[in-house]
Design an enzyme around this catalytic site. Sequence first.
Site, PDB file in Angstrom:
ATOM      1  N   ASN A 166       8.429 -13.845  -8.355  1.00  0.00           N
ATOM      2  CA  ASN A 166       6.972 -13.422  -8.032  1.00  0.00           C
ATOM      3  C   ASN A 166       6.376 -12.914  -9.112  1.00  0.00           C
ATOM      4  O   ASN A 166       5.165 -12.526  -9.396  1.00  0.00           O
ATOM      5  CB  ASN A 166       6.867 -12.387  -6.999  1.00  0.00           C
ATOM      6  CG  ASN A 166       7.803 -11.356  -7.038  1.00  0.00           C
ATOM      7  OD1 ASN A 166       9.089 -11.540  -7.249  1.00  0.00           O
ATOM      8  ND2 ASN A 166       7.404 -10.000  -7.014  1.00  0.00           N
ATOM      9  N   GLN A 195       7.374 -17.479  -2.845  1.00  0.00           N
ATOM     10  CA  GLN A 195       6.488 -17.803  -4.041  1.00  0.00           C
ATOM     11  C   GLN A 195       6.585 -19.330  -4.231  1.00  0.00           C
ATOM     12  O   GLN A 195       5.790 -20.221  -4.621  1.00  0.00           O
ATOM     13  CB  GLN A 195       6.574 -17.018  -5.343  1.00  0.00           C
ATOM     14  CG  GLN A 195       6.380 -15.542  -5.085  1.00  0.00           C
ATOM     15  CD  GLN A 195       5.032 -15.470  -4.936  1.00  0.00           C
ATOM     16  OE1 GLN A 195       4.126 -16.321  -5.481  1.00  0.00           O
ATOM     17  NE2 GLN A 195       4.580 -13.868  -4.694  1.00  0.00           N
ATOM     18  N   SER A 215       6.412 -16.281   3.989  1.00  0.00           N
ATOM     19  CA  SER A 215       5.745 -15.110   4.275  1.00  0.00           C
ATOM     20  C   SER A 215       4.231 -15.938   4.725  1.00  0.00           C
ATOM     21  O   SER A 215       3.983 -16.850   3.812  1.00  0.00           O
ATOM     22  CB  SER A 215       5.448 -14.234   3.249  1.00  0.00           C
ATOM     23  OG  SER A 215       4.412 -13.313   3.405  1.00  0.00           O
ATOM     24  N   HIS A 217       1.011 -14.706   4.037  1.00  0.00           N
ATOM     25  CA  HIS A 217      -0.045 -14.445   3.362  1.00  0.00           C
ATOM     26  C   HIS A 217       0.020 -14.782   1.720  1.00  0.00           C
ATOM     27  O   HIS A 217      -0.939 -14.498   1.140  1.00  0.00           O
ATOM     28  CB  HIS A 217      -0.332 -12.696   3.339  1.00  0.00           C
ATOM     29  CG  HIS A 217       0.439 -11.969   2.852  1.00  0.00           C
ATOM     30  ND1 HIS A 217       0.114 -11.137   1.667  1.00  0.00           N
ATOM     31  CD2 HIS A 217       1.789 -11.502   3.074  1.00  0.00           C
ATOM     32  CE1 HIS A 217       1.367 -10.418   1.166  1.00  0.00           C
ATOM     33  NE2 HIS A 217       2.152 -10.434   1.845  1.00  0.00           N
ATOM     34  N   THR A 255       7.046  -8.076  21.027  1.00  0.00           N
ATOM     35  CA  THR A 255       6.100  -9.275  21.472  1.00  0.00           C
ATOM     36  C   THR A 255       5.593 -10.226  20.130  1.00  0.00           C
ATOM     37  O   THR A 255       5.293  -9.552  19.289  1.00  0.00           O
ATOM     38  CB  THR A 255       4.629  -8.534  22.171  1.00  0.00           C
ATOM     39  OG1 THR A 255       5.405  -7.911  23.296  1.00  0.00           O
ATOM     40  CG2 THR A 255       3.806  -9.647  22.804  1.00  0.00           C
ATOM     41  N   CYS A 344       4.111  -5.155  -5.491  1.00  0.00           N
ATOM     42  CA  CYS A 344       5.011  -4.831  -4.456  1.00  0.00           C
ATOM     43  C   CYS A 344       5.720  -3.102  -5.031  1.00  0.00           C
ATOM     44  O   CYS A 344       6.095  -2.378  -4.209  1.00  0.00           O
ATOM     45  CB  CYS A 344       5.902  -5.644  -3.954  1.00  0.00           C
ATOM     46  SG  CYS A 344       5.271  -7.119  -3.584  1.00  0.00           S
TER      47      CYS A 344
HETATM   48  C1  LIG Z   1       5.451 -11.044  -1.217  1.00  0.00           C
HETATM   49  C2  LIG Z   1       6.878 -11.276  -1.550  1.00  0.00           C
HETATM   50  C3  LIG Z   1       7.909 -10.650  -0.647  1.00  0.00           C
HETATM   51  C4  LIG Z   1       7.270  -9.880   0.570  1.00  0.00           C
HETATM   52  O1  LIG Z   1       6.758 -10.531   1.438  1.00  0.00           O
HETATM   53  P1  LIG Z   1       5.727  -9.704   2.590  1.00  0.00           P
HETATM   54  O2  LIG Z   1       5.368 -10.898   3.850  1.00  0.00           O
HETATM   55  O3  LIG Z   1       4.589  -9.118   2.012  1.00  0.00           O
HETATM   56  O4  LIG Z   1       6.664  -8.617   3.503  1.00  0.00           O
HETATM   57  C5  LIG Z   1       8.966 -10.978  -0.548  1.00  0.00           C
HETATM   58  N1  LIG Z   1       9.546 -11.836  -1.627  1.00  0.00           N
HETATM   59  C6  LIG Z   1       8.692 -12.326  -2.595  1.00  0.00           C
HETATM   60  C7  LIG Z   1       9.312 -12.964  -3.636  1.00  0.00           C
HETATM   61  C8  LIG Z   1       7.347 -11.868  -2.523  1.00  0.00           C
HETATM   62  O5  LIG Z   1       6.485 -12.499  -3.375  1.00  0.00           O
END
Ligand SMILES: *Cc1c(COP(=O)(O)O)cnc(C)c1O
Length: 400
Positions: A166, A195, A215, A217, A255, A344
């Site tokens: 990332n 990613q 993920s 988002h 839930t 992060c």
């Molecule tokens: C953003 C990210 C995460 C964390 O994902 P979240 O859904 O925000 O908890 C884990 N691993 C990588 C490589 C990321 O870029």
Amino acid sequence: MTTDSGREVYLDHHATTPVDKRVVEAMQPYFTKHYGNPASKANHSIGHTASKRIEQVREQVAEGIGARTGGEPVAKSIIFTSGATESNNLAVRGLAEHAQKNDAGSHIITSKIEHEAVIEPCKYLEEKGFDVTYLSVDEYGQVDPMAVRDAIRDETFLVSIMAANNEIGTINPIKEIGSVVDDYEDVWFHTDAVQAIGAVDININEMGIDLMSISGHKIYGPKGIGALYTDLKIKNKIEPLQLGGGHESGKRSGTPNVPGIVGLGKALELAVENRENRVKHVEHLRDQLWNRLSNELDNIILNGHPEERLPNNLNVSFPNVNVKELVRMSLTEHGVMAALGSACASGEDTSHVLEQISDDEDRIKGAVRFGLGKDLTKEDIEYAADVIIKEVELTESIFG
Ligand SMILES: *Cc1c(COP(=O)(O)O)cnc(C)c1O
């Protein structure tokens, strides 16, 4: 925020992405109309509708990542979570707890440049008596599959190596690592593919992947939703992290986030469907940005692999520049949004990833990450390049 030009160019898509309008549209009815609790499916139609929908998405997600048997998507292999942090924890700690209880291994192999959501669970497990090997990476940030093989021993039960980094965007030889792990019975391969999804062709079956985290988002879906793929033969080897009503086949009580799940499914569908076009588009923009920066600035170093890298990633070092000031003041003043290392780990002084690929202090300290996105245009990039070049030259003349 209003800026001098009024223009805003968001170049931080590894931290998060805007939600695609089609994803929002797909989610909308699940807030107000189909608001049922899937656990109430036997009691009334509103619960049934919600339950039916999440089971459809489970299939859609399995399909999207290529988790198929006999041509059919394996819906049961998908556990919905609150995001990839939870997925990574569930994979690593869930398997570790089961291994400990059943005397089925005590050694984990991972890399030194994993996301914190893998590194921290591993550190926690070390305190609980597990042994963890943190593999080094080469100067481009790649893990050597042979180093994985060399590190495997009798006690090993898990190998967790990210699909793409990332920060520096380096793509790992996942298929090769999967094939190494495949040679060992009772050693499982987990990959954090957050990613890589939508950027790289990920096929569960062809890559020897036993567990995979994704993920919402990071792929133009909502925040607070993710999934863990698990091969059915090891699903019962994962101890849940939280206990309760036994949702998600007992692996993740709570839930389900129905609108989030619907959004994740739609986002993944769009990511996979349009992957080639999206990749070409962002790659083009990334190369445009790199060409301008590298042609017009004297002191710039590319971090990460020159070819095996995410199409939307450009991580560079400006060794003579105070990049904290550059990113947080000079660039933002002009509406250009980039990142220092990883979002992060904003508490970190320097990036744990950069430290692994270089010993040059100025290079490590001078790293800036640009994460491009599907909705950017050539004009956006021209503007961003103008701003970056001007501001870098300006700070160089002051500090240098
Ligand atoms: C953003 C990210 C995460 C964390 O994902 P979240 O859904 O925000 O908890 C884990 N691993 C990588 C490589 C990321 O870029």
